[in-house]
Design an enzyme around this catalytic site. Structure first.
Site, short mmCIF file in Angstrom:
data_model
loop_
_atom_site.label_atom_id
_atom_site.label_comp_id
_atom_site.label_asym_id
_atom_site.label_seq_id
_atom_site.Cartn_x
_atom_site.Cartn_y
_atom_site.Cartn_z
N ASP A 67 2.19 3.58 2.91
CA ASP A 67 0.71 4.21 2.69
C ASP A 67 2.32 6.21 1.74
O ASP A 67 1.44 7.33 1.75
CB ASP A 67 -0.11 5.22 3.15
N HIS A 89 -4.73 0.43 7.05
CA HIS A 89 -4.51 1.90 7.56
C HIS A 89 -4.85 1.99 8.53
O HIS A 89 -6.19 3.22 9.50
CB HIS A 89 -3.83 3.33 7.04
N HIS A 103 0.94 -1.24 -0.20
CA HIS A 103 0.26 0.18 -0.21
C HIS A 103 0.52 1.10 0.22
O HIS A 103 0.82 1.71 1.00
CB HIS A 103 -0.93 -0.16 1.10
N LEU A 111 -4.56 14.71 6.52
CA LEU A 111 -3.18 13.94 6.35
C LEU A 111 -2.87 13.20 4.16
O LEU A 111 -4.19 13.24 4.91
CB LEU A 111 -2.88 13.17 7.13
#
Length: 371
Positions: free
Chosen positions: A264, A207, A52, A298
């Site tokens: 990420d 996440h 990811h 974010l």
């Protein structure tokens, strides 16, 4: 090639002292000879597997080009990540289709991390928890749409994200459970809804802690549901920005060996502060923090997976557990453990040699030392 005097990672997260012998691009079974290169007690761990991330060095999977894939794959390999499963953003079907076609026709170069899959992060996500995803392109869960994209990708999609509380999401989960790994993502689901999604075949949480309802004592939500379902893996971003070190330590204590470390990362990774884009939306990077909407949201990380693994250790996670979470667990999650994720005989010789401070000494990619 033969190496002796190594502290070699084992699949259970322990280390043993010994040697490694390579034959071509594989780890050999033969014991090392007296002529083996003495490595002075370096750690030997498997090449990492990031299932990811969105981009790095100014490129993004959603660029939909071979140039982007090549630049990303080379950067990842140079930083110890030997297999990649980059993630999309929420975009129109036409754009997603073009991205799938580019990935399906891409061929990995010898100096690049192997492209082993695609992570379809959008568009089946909750508006209220969309985060940096573009709400204009969110869609209701649609198995037919997934299959059209999978056809364009020639079967490369390994992960499909969805919010289980959306209309049709549970039915889609049950329908696709045998075709792709389903991950609960960008969701406001309560405990019962998440448990039902796991019962119907979802096997991952995207996440952990981020883009989901918080865990409380009256409704533990997706986090509590994952904790109560032992077959579910949970992704975690240990970049020091997305999750407080205390919560990272807590997650490893609660989920033990079900953690899947991810980066990420977005296109600013490997570069510096400045203005970038993610899914067509402006992102400002300042002091290692990527945000949008005036700093309120974010927008991915600017750390690669090796950096996240090392930071997890700095936060107090045992080294073997951190390595397992960045190599063995992600490889198992997307079904590539026959070639990746450990240093066992017959597997691809993707090996990182690290010093006592976890600096990379040597990277071996498919049996070849890379500079």
């Amino acid at each position: 090639m033969e190496f002796s005097n190594l502290r070699i990672y084992q699949p259970d997260g322990t280390f043993r002292t010994g040697g490694l012998s390579l034959s071509g691009d594989r780890i050999a079974s033969a014991p090392v000879s007296s002529d083996a290169c003495d490595m002075g007690g370096l750690y030997a761990i498997p090449g990492l597997v990031d299932i990811h991330f969105h981009g790095c060095v100014g490129y993004d999977l959603c660029d939909g080009t071979h140039e982007a894939l090549s630049a990303m794959a080379r950067y990842q390999a140079e930083n110890g990540i030997c297999a990649i499963c980059p993630a999309t953003m929420t975009l129109p079907e036409e754009r997603l289709s073009a991205i799938m076609e580019a990935a399906a026709s891409y061929r990995t170069d010898r100096h690049e991390a192997a492209l082993v899959g695609i992570n379809l992060e959008g568009p089946f996500l909750s508006e209220s928890r969309k985060g940096a995803q573009n709400g204009a392109y969110l869609q209701k869960p649609d198995a037919a749409l997934f299959r059209r994209l999978q056809d364009k990708a020639q079967g490369l999609i390994q992960l499909c994200n969805l919010a289980p509380e959306l209309p049709g999401a549970l039915d889609m989960t049950e329908e696709l459970a045998g075709e792709v790994r389903l991950s609960l993502s960008h969701t406001d689901a309560d405990y019962n809804t998440a448990c039902e999604a796991f019962r119907r075949g979802a096997r991952e949480v995207t996440h952990l802690f981020n883009a989901m309802a918080p865990m409380t004592h009256r409704d533990t939500g997706v986090i509590g549901a994952a904790l109560d379902n032992d077959e579910v893996g949970v992704e975690l971003i240990a970049d020091g920005v997305h999750v407080h070190p205390s919560a990272v330590r807590l997650a490893f204590r609660l989920f033990e060996n079900r953690i899947i470390l991810i980066s990420d990362s977005m296109s600013a990774t490997g570069l510096g502060d400045g203005t970038y884009t993610l899914g067509g939306q402006e992102v400002i990077v300042q002091n290692g923090r990527a945000t949008m909407h005036g700093g309120r949201t974010l927008a991915g990380s600017v750390a690669n997976l090796f950096e996240c693994m090392r930071r997890a250790v700095e936060m107090g996670v045992p080294l073997g557990q951190a390595v397992r979470s960045a190599s063995t667990n992600p490889a198992c999650a997307i079904g590539i453990q026959h070639d990746y994720g450990s240093l066992e005989q017959g597997k691809l010789a993707n090996i990182l040699l690290l010093d006592e401070d976890l600096n990379i000494n040597t990277i071996i990619l498919r049996g070849q030392i890379i500079d």
